[in-house]
Design a protein around this motif. Structure first.
Motif, PDB file in Angstrom:
ATOM      1  N   ALA A 141       0.837  -1.206   0.000  1.00 54.04           N
ATOM      2  CA  ALA A 141       0.000   0.000   0.000  1.00 54.04           C
ATOM      3  C   ALA A 141       0.866   1.248   0.000  1.00 54.04           C
ATOM      4  N   GLU A 142       1.980   1.248   0.770  1.00 49.81           N
ATOM      5  CA  GLU A 142       2.863   2.412   0.840  1.00 49.81           C
ATOM      6  C   GLU A 142       3.525   2.675  -0.510  1.00 49.81           C
ATOM      7  N   LEU A 143       3.849   1.613  -1.234  1.00 49.81           N
ATOM      8  CA  LEU A 143       4.526   1.781  -2.511  1.00 49.81           C
ATOM      9  C   LEU A 143       3.613   2.372  -3.574  1.00 49.81           C
ATOM     10  N   LYS A 144       2.341   2.231  -3.423  1.00 46.62           N
ATOM     11  CA  LYS A 144       1.426   2.705  -4.466  1.00 46.62           C
ATOM     12  C   LYS A 144       1.177   4.211  -4.391  1.00 46.62           C
ATOM     13  N   GLY A 145       1.267   4.811  -3.215  1.00 48.61           N
ATOM     14  CA  GLY A 145       0.971   6.223  -3.108  1.00 48.61           C
ATOM     15  C   GLY A 145      -0.527   6.479  -3.223  1.00 48.61           C
ATOM     16  N   PRO A 146      -0.987   7.727  -3.042  1.00 46.12           N
ATOM     17  CA  PRO A 146      -0.162   8.892  -2.740  1.00 46.12           C
ATOM     18  C   PRO A 146       0.483   8.798  -1.357  1.00 46.12           C
ATOM     19  N   TYR A 147       1.524   9.594  -1.159  1.00 46.26           N
ATOM     20  CA  TYR A 147       2.293   9.561   0.069  1.00 46.26           C
ATOM     21  C   TYR A 147       2.058  10.860   0.829  1.00 46.26           C
ATOM     22  N   THR A 148       1.980  10.758   2.130  1.00 44.72           N
ATOM     23  CA  THR A 148       1.826  11.961   2.947  1.00 44.72           C
ATOM     24  C   THR A 148       2.943  12.013   3.980  1.00 44.72           C
ATOM     25  N   LEU A 149       3.288  13.226   4.333  1.00 47.71           N
ATOM     26  CA  LEU A 149       4.338  13.458   5.323  1.00 47.71           C
ATOM     27  C   LEU A 149       3.975  14.729   6.065  1.00 47.71           C
ATOM     28  N   THR A 150       4.105  14.718   7.381  1.00 47.01           N
ATOM     29  CA  THR A 150       3.813  15.913   8.166  1.00 47.01           C
ATOM     30  C   THR A 150       5.064  16.377   8.893  1.00 47.01           C
ATOM     31  N   SER A 151       5.100  17.645   9.220  1.00 43.41           N
ATOM     32  CA  SER A 151       6.199  18.193  10.014  1.00 43.41           C
ATOM     33  C   SER A 151       6.055  17.728  11.454  1.00 43.41           C
ATOM     34  N   PRO A 152       7.099  17.833  12.266  1.00 42.00           N
ATOM     35  CA  PRO A 152       7.006  17.366  13.656  1.00 42.00           C
ATOM     36  C   PRO A 152       5.829  17.950  14.432  1.00 42.00           C
ATOM     37  N   SER A 153       5.478  19.206  14.194  1.00 41.58           N
ATOM     38  CA  SER A 153       4.352  19.817  14.896  1.00 41.58           C
ATOM     39  C   SER A 153       3.015  19.435  14.281  1.00 41.58           C
ATOM     40  N   GLY A 154       3.040  18.898  13.071  1.00 42.69           N
ATOM     41  CA  GLY A 154       1.822  18.555  12.357  1.00 42.69           C
ATOM     42  C   GLY A 154       1.226  19.709  11.573  1.00 42.69           C
ATOM     43  N   GLU A 155       1.823  20.899  11.648  1.00 42.10           N
ATOM     44  CA  GLU A 155       1.246  22.060  10.973  1.00 42.10           C
ATOM     45  C   GLU A 155       1.491  22.050   9.474  1.00 42.10           C
ATOM     46  N   LEU A 156       2.626  21.496   9.036  1.00 43.05           N
ATOM     47  CA  LEU A 156       2.926  21.389   7.614  1.00 43.05           C
ATOM     48  C   LEU A 156       2.592  19.979   7.147  1.00 43.05           C
ATOM     49  N   ARG A 157       1.966  19.900   5.981  1.00 45.46           N
ATOM     50  CA  ARG A 157       1.585  18.591   5.436  1.00 45.46           C
ATOM     51  C   ARG A 157       1.956  18.542   3.962  1.00 45.46           C
ATOM     52  N   LEU A 158       2.695  17.512   3.612  1.00 42.78           N
ATOM     53  CA  LEU A 158       3.126  17.289   2.237  1.00 42.78           C
ATOM     54  C   LEU A 158       2.398  16.081   1.675  1.00 42.78           C
TER      55      LEU A 158
END
Length: 699
Positions: free
Chosen positions: A53-70
């Motif tokens: 499932a991780e290999l298929k994407g989409p992928y998400t990533l958050t900053s340590p505080s959770g305020e930024l989300r990629l």
């Protein structure tokens, strides 16, 4: 191995849908007998499913505080596209990252992700040459996607911003045909655009206010630049720049910015009757070649694309991403000594009140050394004129370099030697050996004016060879800082900034310009702006004079720069004769450190004002810079802490008549504590600066 509870196994089976809720006794006995094997297999299946499932994407990533989300889209659908939000608000939307290597089997839009790894790092760093603070916190979450075409793409998300870089494991020769950095936004945002006209540039630009839609594909800028995404500030730059050309950004007639790179230079020559200005005769159709790349790891690293984020202007002044993402320390830098420099070129050696003819001669530089020794200034620089321009070893008759250096050492003042990059390169190791033999402390290398791959490599070569001889390096005529200073702290500062020298030939160095630089250019690293003008004028009194220059700000504004502007090697641009006559100003300037243990931004707004407090040891320094309007502020000293320590505050403010005579200033001494509130009045283009020293036994 301890037998697992069969009830737990049954629960796992039921939860996974392998069996229903009714299970016979014989089945239970069977499960009990083979529980360990079954659970082990089931867990492997679950892990495999999660990885798939991780290999298929989409992928998400958050900053340590959770305020930024990629969010990174599935590359198999349309290549790598990423979006960045801050507290749910879109900052970058469906932006594209791609790179094309010659002979690459698959492009990213065709490649598959074969591995996705996550990492969290939280550690404290101690820079050898500190800039904003003694300690720097490095805290980020990371996602690395590895593709089936030998490329990998790593994203890092900090609370202060986002960055990404490519790596490749491709063997043999490596030619980079192109790289795509396509930045898309969801609105026609305002930006400050340091527009350029050529890849041959000192990167000393004004920051032009524009809308994204106003920038055509033919218009481009050097970095860093700032995009104002409503109430969020985005500064775009790069770091880890090595064996690769610098990134520039161009418009696209829409609401985005695209990469532009200087291609590899195949043939160039100096222009006729010039020792420094090049004519590029031929460029390649690619931007980098592995022939000039030397890596110590199995992977070739490409630069980090950096997106610094601030939810208010003040946060830009403490952003450390350029340093945090740079190559780690490569040398023993214990000998590197920050300090201040008495500079000769800006003031045109206008020494007066002496019994010798001032100019580029040994006696004048001894005068500079005497001045430096009087005020504890660590260095002087011999700028253009000490050698004939055909060779850095062909010293003019009026100069005895060894005598000057020896005299300086007797007064605990070291000497930095100015050179043109090409002239130095023509006799590089011989010249550096000679400088070391003479006892020089460093070199000021000038007029590179390029950041294609070969020139970027030149910077790294100079840094390494200079470090081997314990020589400091100050790059002028340079591109912005992009990570070299962390690997080689002997590269202690650089220009790449439209600074005070422009006052000699132009009138655009305004207070507003000075209040833009720290938020954008300084985010990339130290800037050799060269402050310290002792002849000061309001705009209506300002006069352009190459040999008798002045500032277009008040005296107090110039003094505050020594606290606000960051450069571990900080220049005093004016003549020693002025500084000796203006003792109060000079005494304050030379008391200001060039590196800091702590920085606190008390208030700041781009092109409007900066109020910043910095600590060195137990002393605090405060710098306040205002724009072309008269201002009033109330300074809250609560940052001093809660221990009731009393401080003696020595402050220099705009004088009562600084609005008409900009050199007017006033001095005040008073006792203060953390509970004190200080009223500050700034003249137009004004400033205020203070030194706070703890009073012994004040508790």
């Amino acid at each position: 191995m301890k037998t697992l509870s069969y009830k737990l196994v049954i629960q796992i089976w039921i939860a996974s849908g392998l069996v229903d809720g009714f299970v016979s006794r014989s089945a239970i006995r069977l499960v009990s007998r083979f529980a360990n094997f079954l659970v082990f297999g089931l867990l492997l299946t679950a892990i495999g499913a999660a990885n798939a499932a991780e290999l298929k994407g989409p992928y998400t990533l958050t900053s340590p505080s959770g305020e930024l989300r990629l969010t990174v889209s599935d590359p198999e659908e349309k290549g790598v596209r990423y979006s960045l939000t801050v507290l749910g608000k879109s900052v970058l939307k469906e932006s594209v990252a791609d790179i094309v290597l010659q002979g690459m089997r698959l492009h990213l839009s065709e490649a598959k992700v074969i591995d996705a790894k996550r990492l969290t790092v939280n550690r404290e760093l101690a820079p050898h040459v500190q800039q904003k603070s003694k300690r720097v916190q490095e805290h980020y979450n990371q996602l690395t996607l590895r593709f089936d075409n030998q490329l990998a793409l790593t994203f890092r998300l900090f609370d202060q911003g986002m960055a990404y870089r490519f790596t490749t494991e491709q063997d043999g020769g490596l030619v980079v045909n192109s790289e795509t950095v396509s930045l898309n936004f969801d609105g026609d945002h305002r930006l400050l655009f340091p527009e350029e006209t050529s890849f041959i540039s000192h990167n000393e630009r004004l920051y032009l206010p524009k809308r994204l839609s106003e920038i055509g594909a033919e218009q481009f800028a050097s970095l860093p630049l700032l995009v104002n995404v409503d109430d969020i500030k985005l500064v775009i730059t790069e770091t880890g720049l090595r064996d690769y050309p610098g990134l520039w950004l161009e418009g696209n007639d829409k609401q985005g910015l695209n990469a532009r790179f200087p291609a590899v230079v195949l043939k160039s020559e100096l222009k006729q009757d010039s020792d420094r200005n090049e004519h590029i005769i031929q460029r390649a159709d690619y931007i980098a070649s592995r022939e000039a790349i030397s890596t110590s790891s199995a992977s070739a690293l490409f630069p980090w694309r950096v997106f610094a984020i601030a939810q208010n202007d003040a946060e830009l002044l403490t952003n450390e991403l350029s340093y945090l993402l740079a190559d780690e320390l490569a040398i023993d830098a214990s000998w590197v000594k920050p300090g201040q420099v008495a500079w000769d070129w800006w003031n045109a050696n206008n020494v007066f009140g002496v019994d010798f003819n001032a100019g580029i001669n040994t006696q004048t530089y001894k005068y500079y050394i005497d001045f430096a020794a009087k005020y504890g200034i660590e260095y002087i620089v011999l700028d253009e004129g000490w050698h004939h321009l055909d060779s850095v070893l062909n010293v003019v008759d009026e100069i005895d370099v060894e005598e000057i250096i020896a005299y300086g050492k007797s007064k605990k003042v070291n000497v930095i030697l100015w050179v043109i990059w090409k002239t130095l390169d023509n006799e590089l190791e011989v010249a550096l050996d000679r400088f070391e033999q003479w006892g020089a402390a460093g070199i000021k290398v000038d007029f590179m004016q390029r950041d294609d791959q070969a020139m970027v490599n030149y910077y790294w070569k100079i840094a390494k060879l200079a470090a081997q001889r314990k020589l400091l390096v100050d790059f002028h005529g340079s591109y912005k800082p992009a990570g070299l200073r962390r690997a080689y702290p002997n590269v202690i500062t650089r220009e790449g900034v439209r600074g005070l020298e422009h006052n000699k030939w132009a009138d655009y160095i305004t207070a507003e310009h000075n209040l833009t630089l720290p938020f954008i250019r300084q985010l990339a690293g130290p800037m050799d702006y060269t402050p310290g003008a002792m002849v000061n004028a309001q705009p209506e009194n300002f006069d352009i004079n190459f040999n008798r220059p002045m500032s277009k700000t008040t005296r107090a504004h110039q003094l505050a720069m020594y606290v606000v502007f960051e450069s571990p090697l900080q220049m005093l641009a004016d003549t020693p004769s002025h500084y000796l006559r203006e003792h109060e100003s000079t005494e304050f300037i030379t008391s200001v450190p060039t590196v800091w243990d702590e920085t606190q931004v008390l208030s700041a707004k781009i092109s409007d004002h900066i109020i910043i407090a910095r600590r060195s040891g137990k002393q605090w320094f405060i710098g306040v810079m205002g724009n072309s309007k008269a201002r009033e502020f109330t300074l809250d000293l609560s940052f001093l802490g809660s221990d009731n320590t009393q401080y003696q505050m020595y402050s220099i403010a705009d004088g009562a008549n600084a609005h008409r005579y900009a050199s007017d200033y006033s001095v005040k001494r008073e006792a203060v504590t953390a509970q004190s509130q200080i009223k500050i009045q700034l003249a137009p283009s004004g400033g205020w600066a203070a030194r706070l020293s703890p009073v012994l036994n004040s508790k």
